[in-house]
Structures are given as C-alpha cells and as structure tokens.
Design a protein around this motif. Sequence first.
Motif, PDB file in Angstrom:
ATOM      1  N   UNK A 237      58.552  10.175  44.955  1.00  0.00           N
ATOM      2  CA  UNK A 237      58.882   9.884  43.557  1.00  0.00           C
ATOM      3  C   UNK A 237      57.934   8.873  42.917  1.00  0.00           C
ATOM      4  N   UNK A 238      56.906   8.458  43.652  1.00  0.00           N
ATOM      5  CA  UNK A 238      55.995   7.409  43.175  1.00  0.00           C
ATOM      6  C   UNK A 238      54.581   7.961  43.041  1.00  0.00           C
ATOM      7  N   UNK A 239      53.966   7.677  41.868  1.00  0.00           N
ATOM      8  CA  UNK A 239      52.604   8.145  41.609  1.00  0.00           C
ATOM      9  C   UNK A 239      51.558   7.149  42.067  1.00  0.00           C
ATOM     10  N   UNK A 240      51.891   5.868  42.070  1.00  0.00           N
ATOM     11  CA  UNK A 240      50.958   4.828  42.465  1.00  0.00           C
ATOM     12  C   UNK A 240      51.603   3.471  42.317  1.00  0.00           C
ATOM     13  N   UNK A 241      50.873   2.406  42.685  1.00  0.00           N
ATOM     14  CA  UNK A 241      51.492   1.089  42.693  1.00  0.00           C
ATOM     15  C   UNK A 241      50.491  -0.021  42.433  1.00  0.00           C
ATOM     16  N   UNK A 242      51.010  -1.090  41.835  1.00  0.00           N
ATOM     17  CA  UNK A 242      50.291  -2.344  41.688  1.00  0.00           C
ATOM     18  C   UNK A 242      51.015  -3.383  42.539  1.00  0.00           C
ATOM     19  N   UNK A 243      50.304  -4.048  43.438  1.00  0.00           N
ATOM     20  CA  UNK A 243      50.912  -5.004  44.361  1.00  0.00           C
ATOM     21  C   UNK A 243      50.333  -6.391  44.100  1.00  0.00           C
ATOM     22  N   UNK A 244      51.204  -7.377  43.905  1.00  0.00           N
ATOM     23  CA  UNK A 244      50.775  -8.761  43.732  1.00  0.00           C
ATOM     24  C   UNK A 244      51.038  -9.539  45.013  1.00  0.00           C
ATOM     25  N   UNK A 245      49.990 -10.197  45.515  1.00  0.00           N
ATOM     26  CA  UNK A 245      50.085 -11.026  46.720  1.00  0.00           C
ATOM     27  C   UNK A 245      49.653 -12.439  46.364  1.00  0.00           C
ATOM     28  N   UNK A 269      47.048   7.968  46.859  1.00  0.00           N
ATOM     29  CA  UNK A 269      47.564   7.557  45.553  1.00  0.00           C
ATOM     30  C   UNK A 269      46.811   6.317  45.057  1.00  0.00           C
ATOM     31  N   UNK A 270      46.749   6.106  43.746  1.00  0.00           N
ATOM     32  CA  UNK A 270      46.167   4.869  43.229  1.00  0.00           C
ATOM     33  C   UNK A 270      46.980   3.665  43.729  1.00  0.00           C
ATOM     34  N   UNK A 271      46.313   2.693  44.314  1.00  0.00           N
ATOM     35  CA  UNK A 271      46.970   1.490  44.816  1.00  0.00           C
ATOM     36  C   UNK A 271      46.096   0.285  44.487  1.00  0.00           C
ATOM     37  N   UNK A 296      46.061   3.233  35.986  1.00  0.00           N
ATOM     38  CA  UNK A 296      46.835   4.053  36.911  1.00  0.00           C
ATOM     39  C   UNK A 296      47.828   4.945  36.193  1.00  0.00           C
ATOM     40  N   UNK A 297      48.433   4.433  35.136  1.00  0.00           N
ATOM     41  CA  UNK A 297      49.391   5.221  34.357  1.00  0.00           C
ATOM     42  C   UNK A 297      48.714   6.411  33.696  1.00  0.00           C
ATOM     43  N   UNK A 298      47.481   6.218  33.260  1.00  0.00           N
ATOM     44  CA  UNK A 298      46.741   7.335  32.661  1.00  0.00           C
ATOM     45  C   UNK A 298      46.593   8.466  33.676  1.00  0.00           C
ATOM     46  N   UNK A 299      46.268   8.113  34.919  1.00  0.00           N
ATOM     47  CA  UNK A 299      46.116   9.135  35.966  1.00  0.00           C
ATOM     48  C   UNK A 299      47.460   9.755  36.335  1.00  0.00           C
ATOM     49  N   UNK A 300      48.490   8.923  36.439  1.00  0.00           N
ATOM     50  CA  UNK A 300      49.818   9.422  36.804  1.00  0.00           C
ATOM     51  C   UNK A 300      50.346  10.395  35.768  1.00  0.00           C
ATOM     52  N   UNK A 301      49.977  10.181  34.522  1.00  0.00           N
ATOM     53  CA  UNK A 301      50.468  11.026  33.433  1.00  0.00           C
ATOM     54  C   UNK A 301      49.875  12.434  33.476  1.00  0.00           C
ATOM     55  N   UNK A 302      48.840  12.633  34.281  1.00  0.00           N
ATOM     56  CA  UNK A 302      48.216  13.954  34.397  1.00  0.00           C
ATOM     57  C   UNK A 302      49.028  14.900  35.289  1.00  0.00           C
ATOM     58  N   UNK A 303      49.983  14.342  36.040  1.00  0.00           N
ATOM     59  CA  UNK A 303      50.805  15.147  36.949  1.00  0.00           C
ATOM     60  C   UNK A 303      51.985  15.718  36.177  1.00  0.00           C
ATOM     61  N   UNK A 304      52.244  17.005  36.334  1.00  0.00           N
ATOM     62  CA  UNK A 304      53.352  17.651  35.635  1.00  0.00           C
ATOM     63  C   UNK A 304      54.319  18.291  36.627  1.00  0.00           C
ATOM     64  N   UNK A 305      55.549  18.449  36.189  1.00  0.00           N
ATOM     65  CA  UNK A 305      56.565  19.102  37.033  1.00  0.00           C
ATOM     66  C   UNK A 305      56.233  20.576  37.235  1.00  0.00           C
ATOM     67  N   UNK A 306      56.420  21.039  38.473  1.00  0.00           N
ATOM     68  CA  UNK A 306      56.240  22.449  38.812  1.00  0.00           C
ATOM     69  C   UNK A 306      57.375  22.882  39.728  1.00  0.00           C
ATOM     70  N   UNK A 307      57.700  24.167  39.787  1.00  0.00           N
ATOM     71  CA  UNK A 307      58.803  24.628  40.633  1.00  0.00           C
ATOM     72  C   UNK A 307      58.569  24.301  42.110  1.00  0.00           C
TER      73      UNK A 307
END
Length: 553
Positions: A237-245, A269-271, A296-307
């Motif tokens: 359910x996750x397209x990518x993540x930003x992690x703060x350390x 995935x974009x990380x 990252x959101x720009x890239x994630x938005x390119x993914x679409x739902x498929x059956x």
Amino acid sequence: MSQEVADVFLRIHQKDNVAVALQDLKAGTQIFLDGLSITTADIKAKHKFTLMPLQAGDEIIMYGVLVGKATEPIALGGLITVNNIVHASADFKLGERKSNWQRPDVSQFSGRTFKGYHRSDGSVGTANHWLVIPLVFCENRNIDVLKEALTGKLGYKKADSYQSEVEQLVDLYQAGKTTEDILNADLKDSQNSPVNKRMFKNVDGIKFLNHTMGCGGTKADAETLCGLLAGYITHANVAGATVLSLGCQHAQVSILQQEIAKRSPSFDKPLFILEQQKLGTESNLLQEALKQTFAGLIEANKIERRPAPLSKLCIGLECGGSDGFSGISANPALGYVSDLLVAMDGSVVLSEFPELCGVEQELSNRCVNEGVANRFMDLMINYNKAAEQSGSGFYANPSPGNIRDGLITDAIKSAGAAKKGGTSPVTAVLDYPEKITEKGLNLLCTPGSDVESTTAEVGSGANIVLFTTGLGTPTGNPITQVIKLSTNTTLFERMPDIIDINCGTIIEGKETIRQVAERILNFIIDVASGEVETKAAKLGQDDFIPWKRGVSL
C-alpha cells in the motif's frame, strides 16, 4: 462448530455445559434443552448460565473446550461470574496433523477482481500512500512540521471538524448566555471534508508515523522497530517514503536498510533518508525533506489502479472491545471470510496470541507440519511465561469492558476470538515483526492490545484489516483500511460513525454466518478497489503504536 439455537439462548457446542443468553432472561425463565427443563437465574444478554449443576472444581466447557473452573457450587440455570469461576485452560502438546478441511463454495466469487496498485515485487496494494517516518522519537516534531506544511496545500488535510462547534460556543458566550444555556445548546455538526482539492489524484495519502521509540531502549527494541518500519516501507500500500534520522540513535539507518533488504531484496521504491546531524540546521533538513517528498509524490502519482485477482488480498483479522456475542456472530463470520479467501489462494493473518489461550491444541494440530506447530507452541509458552514473570499472565487479558459484557475468563474470550481464523490449515507461524510470505492462514505473535496488534498485522503485509467489536472502538491504521464490524445491532445503531458492517443480524436470526461473510467479502472488494472509504479512514483514525517487546496483553 456444532450449535443448538433457541430464540433466547445458544449452546455453541454439544459438549458445552454452559449456554449464552441471546436476550435478557428474567429470574424464573423456563427453557428446554434435550428434554431437560431449566429455570434460569437473572441473566443479562451476552452472559452465560449453567446447563447442569456444578460443584467447586468442576470444569466449565464452552466452544467444546475448557474455559474455566467453578470455585463454588452453581445451581442449574445459574449465572457464571468472576465470583464463582476462574480461568482454566487445557494443556497442549504436539499432536497429529489435522490439516484436512472442507473448502467453502467460492463459485460466486470466481473471476472477481479488485482494482489495486501493482508493485514490481508482485504484490498489489489496496491503496497508494507516501510515508514520512522518524527513525527516532527526537524527530517527531520535525515530522509534525512536515505534516502541517504538506497536507493542507496538497489536499490531504481535512478541515477541523469541531472548529465550527467551538465558534458556536464562543458566539453563545459573547451573547451573554449562561453556563446552563451552553451545556444545553444544540450545536450544528460541521463537515470533516478536505481543505483543498487533492493535487495528486493517484496518491491516496501522505502518512506520518510518529512513535516514541528508536533510542533509550535496548538494541533489540531498535532492531525490532526498524523491522516494523521496513514492513511499512515495503508494504504493497506504500509507493515510497521519506525517513528522518537524527544520526546518533540506536535505530541506525544501516539497520533499517538491512531490514528492508530482508523483506524486499530487489527493493526499488523511492526512499529518501535524511540525517539531521549531517544536514545541520533544521531549515536545511526540512527544505530537503519537502523537495524530495514532493518529487516522490510526482512519481507515485504515475501509478494507477488496475484489476487484480482476489488472491492478492492479504487480510488482517482483529478484534477489540469484544463482548459476549463476538464469538457467535462477527468472529465466526470473519472465520468464514478467512476460509473463502484461503480457498481462493489469498492470505489471512490471525494475531493476538494472549487471545489464543485455551485453543492451542486445535491450532497446533491444524499446522501443516510439526515445525510450524512447534514454533506456535513455543511462542505461546514463552510469551505467557514472560507475562507470569512480570506478575501477570494470559489469565489477566480480559478488560473491564470484556468482563462486563460476558467475557469473564481469558479462555472464554480466546475461544471466541480464535473463530476469526476459520477452519483452514495454518500454513505459517510468524514472530513480530516478520513478513507474511505464505498463502493461506498465518499466525502472527502480537499482543491482544488492539492498536499494537493492528499495527503489527499491517507491518507484516495485511492490505485490508477486518476488525470486530462488541463495545465500539474507533481504531484505524495509517496505510491500510480497517473495516469495523459490530457483533450486535445495538452498537451498529448507536455508533454508526465508526462501524462499517453490522453482524448482529446473525444473533437476530435474520442472516446466516455464511450470508454475512459473503456480504463482508463484497464490501472488502469495494474498499480494496478504492470505491468505498471506511469509517476509520473518514475520521482520519491513523493509529500507529509499535510493540515494545515485553509484556503487553
């Protein structure tokens, strides 16, 4: 499960020597079972009464298993309470494999699909989220700053649903109204709608997972936290993540990367990982986080739902705020849903190990091989032993609300809770926070605590969670939709803002367990396709609590 049903009571299994009241029974009510006339005490709905006279030390049998022992004589038709019985459960050992089961008819779901987000590792998400995660609690404030900056402008922040109510109260006060007037005021509801239109239509949300861990505990705590966070980052359910350390904490970036590789060797995935102590100023950290997250959101938005086939569903089975009807309505309905999905080559996960106490023999016998069975039994024994060493034990699991509504021993609660797992073989046993890799019914070692267990199931891969409740709880999850099911109609009608599906129709005799299960599965398909939003999601109920490995029941 065999059962005998009457209009006012239910004997769940032929071996049972207690029955459940389906409605309030006044003292002196006469009922009949197997040619025996029974005059009951005053029994409230959901509570249990005896089907034979009992003496101190006699066993209490329910769901066909030992659930307690009498501590004093109890008359025929008498109410069982915390004052006259105590928790008891049967011993268990490695037994014969009983992995044969009767597959349900799934013909009406043949060829059905849901519309999901396909990932390169073959998994399919029911949602498409971007994560923003702190590796250590020191970064929580920076996470909050990012949340405030990103969600409103990008259309993910919902209006403060009670600001309008506060404004109404201010107006009343400024108009000179009395305290009594204010307390009796009829406030108009406000709408919990997005502030702005969503910019990225294919990104369902930006989710921020604050927590209180990452340093100050043991190294094992840090490693476990990294494993859980890796489970979320690699989740379908996750397209990518930003992690703060921060940089100096126990939960090091290298550990997180190892845990990600363990779960997804070809992770692509974009990380974006940012360390504050390397970047220097807060401004440098947050501006870089904003730029990388937006990209990252720009890239994630390119993914679409498929059956996708229903075999790509991985369902978490959960309960919380359980009552005396949980084990005879909503939980068995989930059990049937579980069997339907397993029959279609899907995955389900049953957790909450303190709530499997007393049914260990049945579950271990259902394990596909002795290695899986031994692992389950070892985890149960060691978990309970750790609890006892801390002055508790599985026996202490039922909450005051559970007890008030008829679940007066842990074994009674467990025997009903286990019904969520249906009847299929146990294909794998996992220790928190391991990833689900096997099709079929998986057992995951977690506490019975609702949010900790739900957090864990999702971290292991559940892309939908089914959550039964008899008392009502708003629990949700940041990245996986949590479908809330009531065990009784009264709750469904009293709390319609948090309950999605009513299973109380089973108690009322209006629907069978199978009919309710099929209704649930159709609802799952709609939710998984993004066509229906659960009540928890509408409320923004993004509960996330990692289990700090220790005693939590």
